[in-house]
Design a protein around this motif. Structure first.
Motif, PDB file in Angstrom:
ATOM      1  N   ASP A 250       0.802  -1.221   0.000  1.00 44.54           N
ATOM      2  CA  ASP A 250       0.000   0.000   0.000  1.00 44.54           C
ATOM      3  C   ASP A 250       0.839   1.277   0.000  1.00 44.54           C
ATOM      4  OD1 ASP A 250      -2.476  -1.263  -0.059  1.00 44.54           O
ATOM      5  OD2 ASP A 250      -2.468  -1.563   2.114  1.00 44.54           O
ATOM      6  N   VAL A 251       2.144   1.140  -0.216  1.00 45.08           N
ATOM      7  CA  VAL A 251       3.033   2.298  -0.286  1.00 45.08           C
ATOM      8  C   VAL A 251       3.499   2.473  -1.727  1.00 45.08           C
ATOM      9  CG1 VAL A 251       5.129   3.392   0.578  1.00 45.08           C
ATOM     10  CG2 VAL A 251       3.776   1.934   2.095  1.00 45.08           C
ATOM     11  N   LEU A 252       3.258   3.636  -2.279  1.00 43.70           N
ATOM     12  CA  LEU A 252       3.615   3.936  -3.666  1.00 43.70           C
ATOM     13  C   LEU A 252       4.855   4.817  -3.707  1.00 43.70           C
ATOM     14  CD1 LEU A 252       0.538   3.190  -3.706  1.00 43.70           C
ATOM     15  CD2 LEU A 252       0.316   4.768  -5.648  1.00 43.70           C
ATOM     16  N   PHE A 253       5.791   4.475  -4.599  1.00 44.42           N
ATOM     17  CA  PHE A 253       6.998   5.267  -4.806  1.00 44.42           C
ATOM     18  C   PHE A 253       7.043   5.737  -6.256  1.00 44.42           C
ATOM     19  CE2 PHE A 253       8.016   2.466  -1.258  1.00 44.42           C
ATOM     20  CZ  PHE A 253       8.645   3.325  -0.360  1.00 44.42           C
ATOM     21  N   PRO A 254       6.342   6.815  -6.589  1.00 47.95           N
ATOM     22  CA  PRO A 254       6.299   7.270  -7.985  1.00 47.95           C
ATOM     23  C   PRO A 254       7.524   8.046  -8.427  1.00 47.95           C
ATOM     24  CG  PRO A 254       4.944   8.689  -6.626  1.00 47.95           C
ATOM     25  CD  PRO A 254       5.441   7.594  -5.728  1.00 47.95           C
ATOM     26  N   GLY A 255       8.495   8.244  -7.531  1.00 45.95           N
ATOM     27  CA  GLY A 255       9.701   8.983  -7.870  1.00 45.95           C
ATOM     28  C   GLY A 255       9.546  10.465  -7.592  1.00 45.95           C
ATOM     29  N   ALA A 256      10.489  11.236  -8.121  1.00 42.01           N
ATOM     30  CA  ALA A 256      10.418  12.694  -7.984  1.00 42.01           C
ATOM     31  C   ALA A 256       9.503  13.237  -9.076  1.00 42.01           C
ATOM     32  CB  ALA A 256      11.806  13.304  -8.096  1.00 42.01           C
TER      33      ALA A 256
END
Length: 368
Positions: A250-256
């Motif tokens: 449930d944790v999203l890492f879409p970047g900068a």
């Protein structure tokens, strides 16, 4: 009466493309031009060539080409800008003290230089010993070569007052724009719904509590998403790898993300804005979140408490952060109180209208 003139050093130029100081320089320069001032801003160009000038929104820009990238290029630019400005007339505003040693030339020339001393950079864990020594030395130099100092937070003023007289320091925080709407369609590509996610927007560094916040969230299923914006380099950075590994489904890492409309939507429609910064003064990202009416969960320290006020929720460690998630993800009444508190505190202390007016009042005392 002659026209008032301000020369701005210490940023990479206007219009803003990089960070908080550039945004402030843009806001202040346009504001003062509208007030009848002449404003000059030094701008860094990442190419080789001669110095040249241009105009933007009534602001005179002096472009200094620097054929070096990174921090070395910034240092070279600061030297050339300080030297060029030393031959000009007008009041100088230097944003940051990282190369204050170059401002000795302003002192020698008898120019009046107001320096915004930013945060306590040499205390940041991310810097090497050599870099910390450089920042410590330049902080000391800035305190003495500046004719007057600006602190963006009362705690920064208290720190500077151990170096120089308190009468030499004025506290003016950072400002922000109030946001009352955003484009919800910008959430679609992330599979998000308004109010069904919380967000972190910062540089992923240990001093910003990324690992503590992500771990606290991911300890259990929450029927909620956590969006973590930032530039992660998992291949080369052990801390980044640890944060990503702690995340869970449930944790999203879409970047900068640099698209202002997208970042604005993620901030505006979030349930909570998490702010894990442990050092620094008035942080621009926290001010911007409050301007968007975000409910704030922040690391408990004197910097964040003064900015976010009593309506925010605070945590000292991972376990207290986890407890806040447990409590507040199901408490809509408290959420509304937190959002309203953020917006009211922003309107009272952090609007650009207020901040720029305070700068004009201060600078007018020194302009001659």
């Amino acid at each position: 009466m002659s026209q008032k003139k301000l020369i701005i050093l210490g940023t990479r130029g206007v219009p803003a493309q990089h960070g908080g100081f550039e945004t402030f320089a843009e806001k202040l320069s346009v504001y003062l031009v509208a007030q009848g001032w002449e404003v000059v801003v030094y701008c860094q160009e990442d190419v080789a060539g001669p110095v040249f000038e241009s105009a933007w929104e009534g602001v005179k820009r002096v472009h200094i080409p620097v054929a070096r990238e990174g921090s070395a290029g910034s240092v070279i630019f600061d030297w050339h800008a300080a030297w060029h400005a030393s031959k000009q007339s007008g009041l100088i505003l230097t944003l940051g003290y990282n190369t204050a040693i170059f401002n000795v030339i302003q002192r020698i020339k008898g120019q009046v230089n107001v320096i915004n001393m930013d945060g306590i950079e040499w205390k940041r864990d991310k810097w090497s010993g050599v870099a910390k020594a450089w920042f410590w030395l330049n902080e000391r130099i800035g305190c003495y070569v500046g004719n007057h100092l600006v602190a963006d937070h009362p705690a920064i003023k208290a720190h500077l007052a151990t170096r120089v007289s308190e009468a030499k320091i004025t506290t003016i925080p950072y400002g922000g724009d109030e946001v009352t709407t955003a484009d919800a369609s910008k959430l679609e590509k992330f599979g998000l719904q308004p109010g069904q996610f919380s967000v972190i927007i910062a540089r992923p560094e240990p001093e910003n509590s990324f690992l503590e916040m992500v771990t606290a969230f991911a300890t259990k299923p929450r029927d909620h998403k956590l969006v973590v914006l930032g530039k992660f380099d998992a291949a080369n950075n052990a801390y980044h790898r640890a944060v990503i590994a702690a995340g869970g489904p449930d944790v999203l890492f879409p970047g900068a993300i640099y698209d202002k409309a997208v970042v604005g939507a993620l901030r505006f429609f979030s349930r909570f804005y998490l702010h894990g910064h442990t050092v620094g003064g008035t942080n621009p990202s926290l001010v911007e979140a409050m301007g968007a009416g975000c409910a704030v969960m922040a690391h408990d320290n004197q910097f964040n408490r003064w900015v976010a006020g009593e309506s925010a929720a605070y945590f000292k460690n991972q376990y207290e952060c986890e407890a806040l998630f447990d409590e507040l993800l199901i408490d809509d009444k408290k959420l509304g109180v937190m959002r309203e508190g953020s917006r009211l505190r922003f309107q009272e202390y952090f609007t650009w209208e207020r901040i720029l007016g305070e700068y004009k009042k201060l600078l007018s005392q020194f302009e001659r």
